[in-house]
Design an enzyme around this catalytic site. Sequence first.
Site, PDB file in Angstrom:
ATOM      1  N   GLY A  34      37.981  36.204  50.066  1.00 32.19           N
ATOM      2  CA  GLY A  34      37.487  37.524  50.444  1.00 32.19           C
ATOM      3  C   GLY A  34      36.020  37.669  50.106  1.00 32.19           C
ATOM      4  CB  THR A  35      33.940  35.501  48.008  1.00 36.22           C
ATOM      5  OG1 THR A  35      34.511  34.335  48.626  1.00 36.22           O
ATOM      6  CG2 THR A  35      34.674  35.756  46.710  1.00 36.22           C
ATOM      7  N   GLY A  52      25.784  33.566  41.383  1.00 36.29           N
ATOM      8  CA  GLY A  52      26.986  34.144  41.987  1.00 36.29           C
ATOM      9  C   GLY A  52      27.083  35.645  41.812  1.00 36.29           C
ATOM     10  CD  GLU A  90      33.740  35.587  37.695  1.00 36.58           C
ATOM     11  OE1 GLU A  90      34.767  35.500  37.023  1.00 36.58           O
ATOM     12  OE2 GLU A  90      32.832  34.723  37.649  1.00 36.58           O
TER      13      GLU A  90
END
Lengths: 735, 156
Positions: free
Chosen positions: A463-464, A699, A702
């Site tokens: 889903g990223t 990234g 998160e």
Amino acid sequence: MTTVEQRTGLVGQGVDRVDGPLKVTGAARYPNDFSYPDLAYAALVRSTVAAGRISRLDTAAALASPGVLAVITHQNAPRLERAPDSGLTAPPPPLQDDRITFHGQYVAVVVADSAEEATAAARRVEAEYEPAEPILDMGDPRAEWITDPWGTDSSRGDLKGALASAEVRFEATYTTAANSNSPMGLFSTVAVWDGDDLTIHDSTQWPSYLRKAIAQVFSLPEGNVRVLCPYVGGAFGAGLRAWPHIMLAALAARTVGRPVKLVLTRPEMFTGVGHRTASEQCVKLGATRDGRLVALAHESTTPLQIEGTQFEPCTAGSASAYACPNVITRDRQVRLNIPWCNFMRAPGEAQGNFALESAMDELAYELGMDPLELRLRNYSEDNPRLELPWSSKSLRECYEVGAERFGWSRRSPEPGSMRDGDSLIGYGVAGVSFFWYQEPCEARATLRKDGTAVVRSAVTDIGTGTYTVMTQLSAECLGLDMAHVTFELGDSDLPAGAAAGGSGLTAAVGSAVQAACRNLVRAFLDTVRDDPTSPLQGCTIDEVSVGGGRIHRIDAPESGEAYADILAAHGIGELSADGSSTPNDPKVAGMAPSGAFAARFVEVRVDPDLGLMQVARVVSVVDAGRILNEKTATSQIMGGTVGGIGMAMLEEIVTDPGTGRVANATFGDYLIPVNADIPDMEVAFVGRPDRFNSVGVKGVGEIGLVGIGAAIANAVHHATGRRVRSLPITIEQLF
Amino acid sequence: MRVTVTVNGEERIADDVWEGESLLYVLRERLGLPGAKNACEQGECGSCTVYLDGVPVCACLVAAGQAESRTVVTVEGLASDEGLHPVQQAFVECGAVQCGFCTPGLIVQTHALLAASEGVPSDLEIREALAGNLCRCTGYEKILDAVRQAAGRADG
């Protein structure tokens, strides 16, 4: 030093998800959407005690139920091997003995013609136990403690001395509740045997590892196993392990000689695929009167499944968050009879940041200082633990831009001093320094005679946005339109891929894709090296560039040749090249690898008469290096923010203290944020491409979740004067 | 038992259906229509939303037998030969899709909201209409953008 490849063009643009049309029409196939002729269904039976042994297991009634094909228990299961470690111990193979170590452990699997028949029969399996007294509380004197489980504890300077002599001291204990990943997609496995070949559809985030794990459990050559997961219905870390139910699906399929589908129920999702650990943390701070940190100690204790492992350092981030000469960070784990702890979006960091950034806020009040100013005053220009410059850090800009957009200057310092009608208004801030992580990864790029390309790696898109950003990146690297590039993933037969975890996938697979594309261009140059008719004859990779479906000379852009023409001229059907990436070494690179940084600003509104609390606004400013796709990156931060609101205000796995049963394992009982909980959210990105990987990214998967808990708690204090040191913040804690 | 139901304009027959099976199970496992998703099986998440005789329902809460001789429209039935339905297009363009698992239910629910709305729905009405649809990835905000856009609102 790694060169950052920063070009303008496709990359960075907020292009639409390439998988969007499939998902909005229901055509994207998730693991449990796959069907096979003669498909059978499996249902699980779970233990109803948290510790002890199975004393009697009667499967006769279940076996006699309509449609039942088999009931497998420890009494008739074949011996299964243990899966290899993925850096962490794999869960033990299921149904190998009569021991029970947590409430909800699988004791049987029932296979039937339909899912309903399997479920009905599973209820007829009679299990009796010889229970032992479970260890469920970290204070239980029988519990085994593990100190410094991962060798991540750190110490510098003289903490004791610095604390003793500090002009201002602060100390507090913070706790966070256990949280459930609860992705919307129920974890599912469809297992199909063809002789000794096994195909597995599964909700994994790491097909390359899962293939290895299944092969070892069933003593098969790795090449006999194929794991497919083109679409995964969310996971948030839950898909990083080779869970026992996956093995049970494969075992069931082998036993009945038919393909088998096993879909976990929502309650099974709470015990079968891990959860975020609760935490108990103590933070001690020492500072000068003018707000310079002289001492910082952060100690954490988290529960652990009694036979499990989990990498969850809550305090590690505190060693490099601030410039402070005297620091100790310590993590401990305590073994309990609870379901497996596992990664959940921002493991360790989510809990640790709440404690540290709450404590910093409390210290600011002790000092009579603006909490934002305190953070800036202790800004770490270099990584204080590694004593190396950051590969990139624009946290200061995050604070400055965030304060401006949020209107931080409107804050009046005194708690309870801001109102809007009946509502108390509170402003809170938290800083985030997220960890860096990257794994090795491989990719292959292929150009076909029609001029289109396909680039492949055995990674996942949970889903990223991996499908989309890797399509963009591949198109840029090869000089093609996005419409002419396909990125394939979610298949363990593709080049070995990194896990979708640790916010490290984009750097890992992106670097591998860049390398594969570059090698592919090289392969084209090799093809024309001795071709006198080619304008590219004899060119090296450094002498050419790509664009418009062709390779051209940098010194003479009009001199070039289309990929398709080269293939046609040389009678080649397609040309492929491999690429791989390995993480840089900080010592060799001479810099400390940076994760993303962020500043989170939150406004809460509290109605003191009704006890209602609402998050009204969140401004997030993030330094994530180079942004590959503004649209998907923003979505990641927004989704993470709402996950953070869940952690801060709603989410808590409740375990029955007597039995160890998870007592709220449904969406009716375990509350996650819904539409009405959503504040006004603003996301901005600042910073420059990172220098530690060739893609320049840090990234974003998160960090969106981190800092929200502390910022909300700090805002609640500002609104009400009440300091809440325990998540989730519920009404009873406020009044 | 046999269940005969019109799905996405086509009469379909499912045989050997057990009386306890849900409409969702029949659609997904017997009729080859896995678009509607199974995420909670008790009506809490909205991922399995389909139309039953024009009314959006959680297919997991409808017994298959209740659908006998009735009309069902699933997410697979909303796009036309010309392309995506405007609601689907808006979800793609606004970035309202991440893992995509809640998406089919949200698409049907949004489709129903806009079909039933006499005027242009307010944010409050949209949030109310989508209150039964859980999403764990997107944070909902982009979904709201998509609904605004599909509703033709200037801020969409």
